[in-house]
Design a protein around this motif. Structure first.
Motif, PDB file in Angstrom:
ATOM      1  N   ASP A  49       0.831  -1.201   0.000  1.00 38.41           N
ATOM      2  CA  ASP A  49       0.000   0.000   0.000  1.00 38.41           C
ATOM      3  C   ASP A  49       0.870   1.258   0.000  1.00 38.41           C
ATOM      4  OD1 ASP A  49      -2.326  -1.481   0.103  1.00 38.41           O
ATOM      5  OD2 ASP A  49      -2.594  -1.274   2.260  1.00 38.41           O
ATOM      6  N   ALA A  50       0.326   2.337  -0.528  1.00 35.54           N
ATOM      7  CA  ALA A  50       0.978   3.645  -0.455  1.00 35.54           C
ATOM      8  C   ALA A  50       0.803   4.176   0.968  1.00 35.54           C
ATOM      9  CB  ALA A  50       0.337   4.601  -1.454  1.00 35.54           C
ATOM     10  N   LEU A  51       1.728   5.021   1.396  1.00 30.80           N
ATOM     11  CA  LEU A  51       1.668   5.593   2.738  1.00 30.80           C
ATOM     12  C   LEU A  51       1.435   7.090   2.646  1.00 30.80           C
ATOM     13  CD1 LEU A  51       1.937   5.031   5.779  1.00 30.80           C
ATOM     14  CD2 LEU A  51       4.405   5.398   5.538  1.00 30.80           C
ATOM     15  N   GLN A  52       0.440   7.569   3.376  1.00 31.67           N
ATOM     16  CA  GLN A  52       0.112   8.993   3.431  1.00 31.67           C
ATOM     17  C   GLN A  52       0.222   9.440   4.881  1.00 31.67           C
ATOM     18  OE1 GLN A  52      -3.893  10.008   2.268  1.00 31.67           O
ATOM     19  NE2 GLN A  52      -3.542  12.197   2.532  1.00 31.67           N
ATOM     20  N   ALA A  53       1.127  10.379   5.160  1.00 34.96           N
ATOM     21  CA  ALA A  53       1.289  10.934   6.506  1.00 34.96           C
ATOM     22  C   ALA A  53       0.514  12.240   6.581  1.00 34.96           C
ATOM     23  CB  ALA A  53       2.758  11.162   6.813  1.00 34.96           C
ATOM     24  N   VAL A  54      -0.331  12.365   7.613  1.00 35.50           N
ATOM     25  CA  VAL A  54      -1.224  13.514   7.732  1.00 35.50           C
ATOM     26  C   VAL A  54      -0.998  14.203   9.067  1.00 35.50           C
ATOM     27  CG1 VAL A  54      -3.644  14.253   7.854  1.00 35.50           C
ATOM     28  CG2 VAL A  54      -2.987  12.389   6.313  1.00 35.50           C
ATOM     29  N   ILE A  55      -0.889  15.524   9.021  1.00 36.11           N
ATOM     30  CA  ILE A  55      -0.867  16.321  10.246  1.00 36.11           C
ATOM     31  C   ILE A  55      -1.957  17.379  10.115  1.00 36.11           C
ATOM     32  CG2 ILE A  55       0.924  17.899   9.382  1.00 36.11           C
ATOM     33  CD1 ILE A  55       1.947  18.053  12.325  1.00 36.11           C
ATOM     34  N   GLY A  56      -2.740  17.526  11.175  1.00 31.26           N
ATOM     35  CA  GLY A  56      -3.774  18.554  11.216  1.00 31.26           C
ATOM     36  C   GLY A  56      -3.406  19.592  12.260  1.00 31.26           C
ATOM     37  N   TRP A  57      -3.743  20.824  11.998  1.00 31.97           N
ATOM     38  CA  TRP A  57      -3.455  21.889  12.964  1.00 31.97           C
ATOM     39  C   TRP A  57      -4.641  22.843  13.018  1.00 31.97           C
ATOM     40  CZ3 TRP A  57      -3.693  26.932  11.469  1.00 31.97           C
ATOM     41  CH2 TRP A  57      -3.690  27.166  10.091  1.00 31.97           C
ATOM     42  N   GLU A  58      -4.794  23.458  14.161  1.00 35.22           N
ATOM     43  CA  GLU A  58      -5.823  24.483  14.303  1.00 35.22           C
ATOM     44  C   GLU A  58      -5.412  25.447  15.395  1.00 35.22           C
ATOM     45  OE1 GLU A  58      -8.735  21.659  17.009  1.00 35.22           O
ATOM     46  OE2 GLU A  58      -9.613  22.770  15.369  1.00 35.22           O
ATOM     47  N   TYR A  59      -5.916  26.665  15.311  1.00 34.38           N
ATOM     48  CA  TYR A  59      -5.660  27.645  16.349  1.00 34.38           C
ATOM     49  C   TYR A  59      -6.443  27.256  17.592  1.00 34.38           C
ATOM     50  CZ  TYR A  59      -3.727  30.831  12.847  1.00 34.38           C
ATOM     51  OH  TYR A  59      -2.961  31.402  11.871  1.00 34.38           O
ATOM     52  N   PRO A  60      -5.848  27.376  18.793  1.00 32.46           N
ATOM     53  CA  PRO A  60      -6.621  27.125  20.016  1.00 32.46           C
ATOM     54  C   PRO A  60      -7.775  28.122  20.112  1.00 32.46           C
ATOM     55  CG  PRO A  60      -4.273  27.330  20.518  1.00 32.46           C
ATOM     56  CD  PRO A  60      -4.459  27.709  19.067  1.00 32.46           C
ATOM     57  N   ALA A  61      -8.831  27.728  20.798  1.00 31.20           N
ATOM     58  CA  ALA A  61     -10.005  28.604  20.935  1.00 31.20           C
ATOM     59  C   ALA A  61      -9.624  29.934  21.571  1.00 31.20           C
ATOM     60  CB  ALA A  61     -11.084  27.908  21.766  1.00 31.20           C
TER      61      ALA A  61
END
Length: 141
Positions: free
Chosen positions: A31-43
């Protein structure tokens, strides 16, 4: 025809362990490998960090964390073949969205945030309940 394994990365030791596991699994399955990072500003971004310079770019920081994590965890030839995805938004939702059509979603049991005493972190709990594909939660040693 091969599939795709999505792995959540946040730079923590647990996510590095998940990344290594996902890469080994991808090598076994093709399988192909996809590395994901998500970010968001704190409230409470403005009140928690009032001295943040205007040139601060959280997306650039997330990309840097992702790149450094891949370099730390994987051999250069493996790193070169990984699809890197940086998503502005809730990390749990980013992983759920990115895992549509994937063979597998892999996360560590806890990342940088949350309570140390929790058995599973909030991201691993959310994705294990809502992901559209099978989920592997890589636990401690």
């Amino acid at each position: 025809m091969t599939g795709r394994i999505v792995v959540g990365v946040d730079g923590s030791e647990r996510s590095i362990r998940a990344l290594k596991w996902a890469a080994a699994q991808a090598a076994l399955t093709g399988d192909a490998l996809q590395a994901v990072i998500g970010w968001e500003y704190p409230a409470s971004w403005a009140t928690l960090m009032p001295g943040v310079p205007p040139e601060f770019d959280p997306e650039r920081l997330a990309r840097q964390i992702l790149d450094e994590s891949l370099e730390r965890a994987l051999a250069p030839d493996v790193t070169a073949s990984v699809t890197r995805t940086v998503v502005g938004g809730n990390p749990s939702q980013a992983l759920i969205d990115q895992s549509r059509g994937a063979s597998l979603l892999v996360v560590g049991d806890r990342g940088h945030s949350g309570f140390a005493a929790a058995v599973l972190g909030s991201v691993s709990t959310n994705v294990s309940q809502h992901a559209p594909c099978p989920v592997v939660v890589v636990r401690g040693e």
